[in-house]
Design a protein around this motif. Structure first.
Motif, mmCIF file in Angstrom:
data_model
loop_
_atom_site.group_PDB
_atom_site.id
_atom_site.type_symbol
_atom_site.label_atom_id
_atom_site.label_comp_id
_atom_site.label_asym_id
_atom_site.label_seq_id
_atom_site.Cartn_x
_atom_site.Cartn_y
_atom_site.Cartn_z
ATOM 1 N N LYS A 61 0.857 -1.182 0.000
ATOM 2 C CA LYS A 61 0.000 0.000 0.000
ATOM 3 C C LYS A 61 0.893 1.233 0.000
ATOM 4 N N PRO A 62 0.901 1.989 -1.089
ATOM 5 C CA PRO A 62 1.830 3.114 -1.195
ATOM 6 C C PRO A 62 1.577 4.218 -0.174
ATOM 7 N N TRP A 63 0.392 4.277 0.405
ATOM 8 C CA TRP A 63 0.092 5.313 1.386
ATOM 9 C C TRP A 63 0.470 4.892 2.812
ATOM 10 N N ALA A 64 0.972 3.667 2.991
ATOM 11 C CA ALA A 64 1.313 3.181 4.332
ATOM 12 C C ALA A 64 2.395 4.058 4.956
ATOM 13 N N GLN A 65 2.201 4.416 6.230
ATOM 14 C CA GLN A 65 3.167 5.276 6.914
ATOM 15 C C GLN A 65 3.242 4.900 8.390
ATOM 16 N N HIS A 66 4.473 4.749 8.890
ATOM 17 C CA HIS A 66 4.669 4.453 10.309
ATOM 18 C C HIS A 66 4.351 5.714 11.110
ATOM 19 N N PRO A 67 3.527 5.611 12.167
ATOM 20 C CA PRO A 67 3.087 6.819 12.868
ATOM 21 C C PRO A 67 4.202 7.552 13.618
ATOM 22 N N SER B 48 8.049 6.895 13.133
ATOM 23 C CA SER B 48 9.248 7.164 12.329
ATOM 24 C C SER B 48 8.939 7.893 11.034
ATOM 25 N N LYS B 49 7.663 7.862 10.608
ATOM 26 C CA LYS B 49 7.234 8.429 9.326
ATOM 27 C C LYS B 49 7.822 7.678 8.131
ATOM 28 N N ALA B 50 8.303 6.465 8.345
ATOM 29 C CA ALA B 50 8.676 5.619 7.208
ATOM 30 C C ALA B 50 7.439 5.436 6.344
ATOM 31 N N THR B 51 7.602 5.583 5.033
ATOM 32 C CA THR B 51 6.436 5.736 4.156
ATOM 33 C C THR B 51 6.604 4.963 2.859
ATOM 34 N N GLY B 52 5.497 4.468 2.355
ATOM 35 C CA GLY B 52 5.476 3.911 1.010
ATOM 36 C C GLY B 52 5.662 2.415 0.939
ATOM 37 N N LEU B 53 5.838 1.943 -0.279
ATOM 38 C CA LEU B 53 5.860 0.507 -0.556
ATOM 39 C C LEU B 53 6.917 -0.235 0.244
ATOM 40 N N ILE B 54 8.123 0.336 0.355
ATOM 41 C CA ILE B 54 9.181 -0.323 1.133
ATOM 42 C C ILE B 54 9.554 0.511 2.353
ATOM 43 N N GLN B 55 8.672 1.448 2.744
ATOM 44 C CA GLN B 55 8.858 2.245 3.949
ATOM 45 C C GLN B 55 10.155 3.062 3.919
ATOM 46 N N PHE B 56 10.192 3.986 2.991
ATOM 47 C CA PHE B 56 11.321 4.895 2.891
ATOM 48 C C PHE B 56 11.366 5.799 4.121
ATOM 49 N N MET B 57 12.540 5.923 4.729
ATOM 50 C CA MET B 57 12.708 6.846 5.837
ATOM 51 C C MET B 57 12.750 8.284 5.301
ATOM 52 N N PRO B 58 12.321 9.258 6.113
ATOM 53 C CA PRO B 58 12.328 10.652 5.648
ATOM 54 C C PRO B 58 13.689 11.124 5.148
ATOM 55 N N ASP B 59 14.770 10.705 5.802
ATOM 56 C CA ASP B 59 16.102 11.126 5.356
ATOM 57 C C ASP B 59 16.412 10.605 3.959
ATOM 58 N N ARG B 60 15.918 9.416 3.641
ATOM 59 C CA ARG B 60 16.146 8.860 2.311
ATOM 60 C C ARG B 60 15.403 9.686 1.268
ATOM 61 N N LEU B 61 14.196 10.095 1.575
ATOM 62 C CA LEU B 61 13.440 10.925 0.633
ATOM 63 C C LEU B 61 14.129 12.268 0.418
ATOM 64 N N LYS B 62 14.719 12.821 1.472
ATOM 65 C CA LYS B 62 15.496 14.055 1.319
ATOM 66 C C LYS B 62 16.689 13.817 0.402
ATOM 67 N N GLU B 63 17.359 12.689 0.584
ATOM 68 C CA GLU B 63 18.508 12.347 -0.269
ATOM 69 C C GLU B 63 18.081 12.260 -1.730
ATOM 70 N N TYR B 64 16.865 11.795 -1.977
ATOM 71 C CA TYR B 64 16.358 11.668 -3.334
ATOM 72 C C TYR B 64 15.741 12.975 -3.854
ATOM 73 N N GLN B 65 15.895 14.050 -3.087
ATOM 74 C CA GLN B 65 15.355 15.366 -3.453
ATOM 75 C C GLN B 65 13.849 15.307 -3.713
ATOM 76 N N PHE B 66 13.151 14.502 -2.904
ATOM 77 C CA PHE B 66 11.704 14.458 -3.064
ATOM 78 C C PHE B 66 11.101 15.619 -2.294
ATOM 79 N N ALA B 67 10.391 16.487 -2.991
ATOM 80 C CA ALA B 67 9.799 17.673 -2.366
ATOM 81 C C ALA B 67 8.542 17.293 -1.592
ATOM 82 N N GLY B 68 8.411 17.844 -0.402
ATOM 83 C CA GLY B 68 7.178 17.653 0.348
ATOM 84 C C GLY B 68 7.266 16.641 1.462
ATOM 85 N N GLY B 69 8.284 15.783 1.439
ATOM 86 C CA GLY B 69 8.471 14.843 2.522
ATOM 87 C C GLY B 69 7.515 13.674 2.500
#
Length: 302
Positions: free
Chosen positions: A168-174, A176-197
């Motif tokens: 479920k792509p909308w899945a999010q840990h309440p 750690s905020k790990a999010t998405g299909l494989i639970q990307f950590m917020p720092d990883r999304l920042k590394e990928y320059q994903f805007a919006g967190g």
């Protein structure tokens, strides 16, 4: 003399000059040495499209043909991931060659590379006979293509996603905020320059998240020989080198005791350590029931 091979780059004279070192792509104001600089035009657009397709998003400007700061950040990130030095925001011959090789591999499984645009956000699984209607047919097709490219099993990757998020792509840990299909950590999304967190990432569809999944696993692809090893790459990737299915990834008394303490349920045989075999068993325990059966049916049809 080397020549460009990918469909997106072949025949472009400016990019051919970048490959042979007589031209570079960079932002305006970059010193014209050791070669002149091109900062806008179709060649820049093609490089932007390639970077986005390979999992280096440019959410603000996209493939606009202008080499600005967002493009420079994506280029530098690509160079860091592929160990190209210096990891600066400049496309020279080494970077051009690496991009071309990656696009050849990408195009082999994805005939029409291009920008990855967010599509209509997924919502909760609707009621009805289908338990997987939040996933499009394209998701399963793209998943298969991605796994063919990385030489790993789509069943294994789907198993990891099932364990991490229920696919479920909308899945999010309440917490750690790990999010998405494989639970990307917020720092990883920042590394990928994903805007919006994380809160914006969970609005992407499963298809739109797959390029990020690709980028995450790409550097580990030689280790993805089983579901457990793929889960190991998700859980503690620093432990991949020099270990096998039965080596301790973490343990109650170490190594990585903190990881064991946070995830004791992954020690499926309760021997005080977590191994890749334990992780395979964990994934296998979830690969049953109507939901998993429907995932497998749709994967088989893709």
């Amino acid at each position: 003399m080397a020549s460009l091979q990918s469909k997106i780059f072949v025949g472009d004279q400016d990019l051919a000059r970048v490959l042979d070192g007589s031209l570079r792509l960079a932002a305006k104001g970059t010193p014209p040495s050791p070669a002149p600089v091109l900062s806008s035009g179709p060649a820049v657009t093609k490089v932007q499209q390639a970077l986005i397709a390979l999992g280096y998003p440019m959410p603000k400007y996209g493939a606009d043909g202008g080499f600005g700061g967002e493009t420079g950040s994506a280029v530098a990130a690509f160079k860091r991931d592929w160990h190209l030095s210096p990891a600066d925001p400049v496309v020279g011959p080494g970077t051009m060659g690496a991009l071309d090789r990656e696009m050849v591999a990408y195009e082999r499984s994805s005939p029409t590379p291009g920008p990855v645009n967010p599509v209509k956000p997924d919502g909760p699984t609707p009621s009805g006979t289908s338990k997987t209607s939040h996933l499009s047919d394209q998701f399963f097709t793209d998943l298969k293509a991605l796994c063919a490219e990385m030489n790993c099993s789509p069943v294994d990757l789907l198993g990891v996603m099932n364990s991490e998020s229920g696919v479920k792509p909308w899945a999010q840990h309440p917490t750690s905020k790990a999010t998405g299909l494989i639970q990307f950590m917020p720092d990883r999304l920042k590394e990928y320059q994903f805007a919006g967190g994380p809160d914006e990432f969970k609005k992407l569809s499963a298809v739109a998240q797959l390029p990020y999944v690709r980028r995450y696993y790409w550097g580990y692809r030689k280790y993805l020989t089983s579901a457990g090893r793929m889960y190991q790459a998700t859980f503690l990737p620093a432990t991949l080198a020099g270990t096998d299915e039965d080596a301790a990834i973490c343990g109650k008394a170490g190594p990585y005791a903190w990881a064991y303490t946070a995830n004791p349920g992954l020690d499926t045989n309760k021997d005080g350590v977590i191994t890749a075999r334990d992780l395979s068993d964990r994934i296998g325990s979830l690969q049953r029931g109507p939901y998993w059966d429907e995932l497998m049916q749709r994967l088989a049809r893709a």
